[in-house]
Design a protein around this motif. Sequence first.
Motif, short mmCIF file in Angstrom:
data_model
loop_
_atom_site.label_atom_id
_atom_site.label_comp_id
_atom_site.label_asym_id
_atom_site.label_seq_id
_atom_site.Cartn_x
_atom_site.Cartn_y
_atom_site.Cartn_z
N VAL A 139 0.87 -1.08 -0.14
CA VAL A 139 0.17 0.25 -0.30
C VAL A 139 0.63 1.38 -0.30
O VAL A 139 0.34 1.96 -0.74
CB VAL A 139 -0.89 -0.16 1.06
N ALA A 140 1.92 1.63 0.96
CA ALA A 140 2.75 2.56 0.80
C ALA A 140 3.48 2.83 -0.27
O ALA A 140 3.52 3.99 -1.30
CB ALA A 140 3.64 2.32 1.71
N ALA A 141 4.06 1.82 -0.83
CA ALA A 141 4.13 2.03 -2.40
C ALA A 141 3.82 2.16 -3.43
O ALA A 141 4.11 2.76 -3.84
CB ALA A 141 5.61 0.45 -2.37
N SER A 142 2.47 1.58 -3.35
CA SER A 142 1.91 2.14 -4.37
C SER A 142 1.06 3.32 -3.76
O SER A 142 0.63 4.00 -5.10
CB SER A 142 0.32 1.56 -4.23
N MET A 143 0.97 4.09 -2.83
CA MET A 143 0.31 5.09 -2.45
C MET A 143 1.52 6.19 -2.80
O MET A 143 1.21 7.63 -2.84
CB MET A 143 0.17 5.49 -1.44
N PHE A 144 3.10 6.30 -3.03
CA PHE A 144 4.28 7.02 -3.32
C PHE A 144 4.08 7.80 -5.12
O PHE A 144 4.07 8.70 -4.66
CB PHE A 144 5.42 6.49 -2.94
N PRO A 145 3.73 6.68 -5.74
CA PRO A 145 4.20 7.38 -6.76
C PRO A 145 3.00 8.19 -7.04
O PRO A 145 3.63 9.90 -7.80
CB PRO A 145 3.57 6.62 -8.30
N PRO A 146 2.11 8.76 -7.36
CA PRO A 146 0.73 9.62 -7.75
C PRO A 146 1.40 11.08 -6.44
O PRO A 146 1.34 12.12 -6.66
CB PRO A 146 -0.34 8.93 -7.18
N LEU A 147 1.59 10.91 -4.93
CA LEU A 147 2.00 12.51 -4.53
C LEU A 147 3.45 12.59 -4.58
O LEU A 147 3.57 13.75 -4.65
CB LEU A 147 2.37 11.37 -3.13
N ALA A 148 4.42 11.63 -5.26
CA ALA A 148 5.42 12.44 -5.19
C ALA A 148 5.00 13.20 -6.84
O ALA A 148 5.69 13.81 -7.07
CB ALA A 148 6.07 10.95 -6.24
N ARG A 149 4.37 12.60 -7.63
CA ARG A 149 4.46 12.65 -8.95
C ARG A 149 4.11 14.59 -8.52
O ARG A 149 4.23 15.85 -9.25
CB ARG A 149 3.70 12.09 -10.55
N ARG A 150 2.97 15.04 -8.02
CA ARG A 150 2.35 16.62 -7.30
C ARG A 150 3.44 16.99 -6.36
O ARG A 150 3.26 18.43 -7.09
CB ARG A 150 1.26 16.39 -6.19
N ALA A 151 4.11 16.62 -5.78
CA ALA A 151 5.35 16.68 -4.96
C ALA A 151 6.54 17.38 -6.11
O ALA A 151 6.90 18.69 -5.94
CB ALA A 151 6.02 16.39 -4.34
N LEU A 152 6.76 17.06 -7.06
CA LEU A 152 7.57 16.78 -8.46
C LEU A 152 7.40 18.33 -8.84
O LEU A 152 8.18 18.91 -9.25
CB LEU A 152 7.98 16.23 -8.79
N ALA A 153 5.71 18.44 -9.22
CA ALA A 153 5.10 19.76 -10.01
C ALA A 153 5.12 20.77 -9.07
O ALA A 153 4.77 21.67 -10.10
CB ALA A 153 3.80 18.86 -10.41
N ALA A 154 5.39 20.66 -7.82
CA ALA A 154 4.65 22.04 -7.54
C ALA A 154 6.03 22.82 -6.97
O ALA A 154 7.40 22.08 -6.80
CB ALA A 154 4.27 21.76 -5.62
#
Length: 155
Positions: free
Chosen positions: A22-37
């Motif tokens: 679950v943690a590994a699966s939650m990481f990518p979408p949050l990472a994309r948002r963080a990198l875009a911000a």
Amino acid sequence: MNKFLLSVHVLAAIIFIGPVTVAASMFPPLARRALAAEHAENGVLQVLHRISRGYAIGGLTVPVFGIAVAAGLGVLTDYWLIVSMALTAIAAGVLAFAVLPAQSRVLAGVGATPEVREQLMPQAKALSMTTGVFALLWAVVVVLMVVRPGSTTGV
């Protein structure tokens, strides 16, 4: 004794493999948002990475107790178990050599310059697929453990 070992094996799978997936699966979408911000907070990403790393280490107990159970039942040479062990090793390799290093790289770049964040975006996108493969491998292992095709130990 086999019931105890099987109980520990199943509990370890639930307690360790579930959360790391679950943690590994939650990481990518949050990472994309963080990198875009422009000014991203990476506290949640750090927690997810810590969970992924820590629970991966705890997850090593799953195959250890699984092998003990298989030895007790005398099924170590059954093909469904051999396939399960191979898929487990592949899943561990995907986690250790693809998911966790990619998470570390993305985490390091969240507060970096826009150019660095832009360069890391494809890795963050690819991480979704990699964690999906990791989760799929575990799903196949669970099905094999439940169905046990060709097993003579009964279902």
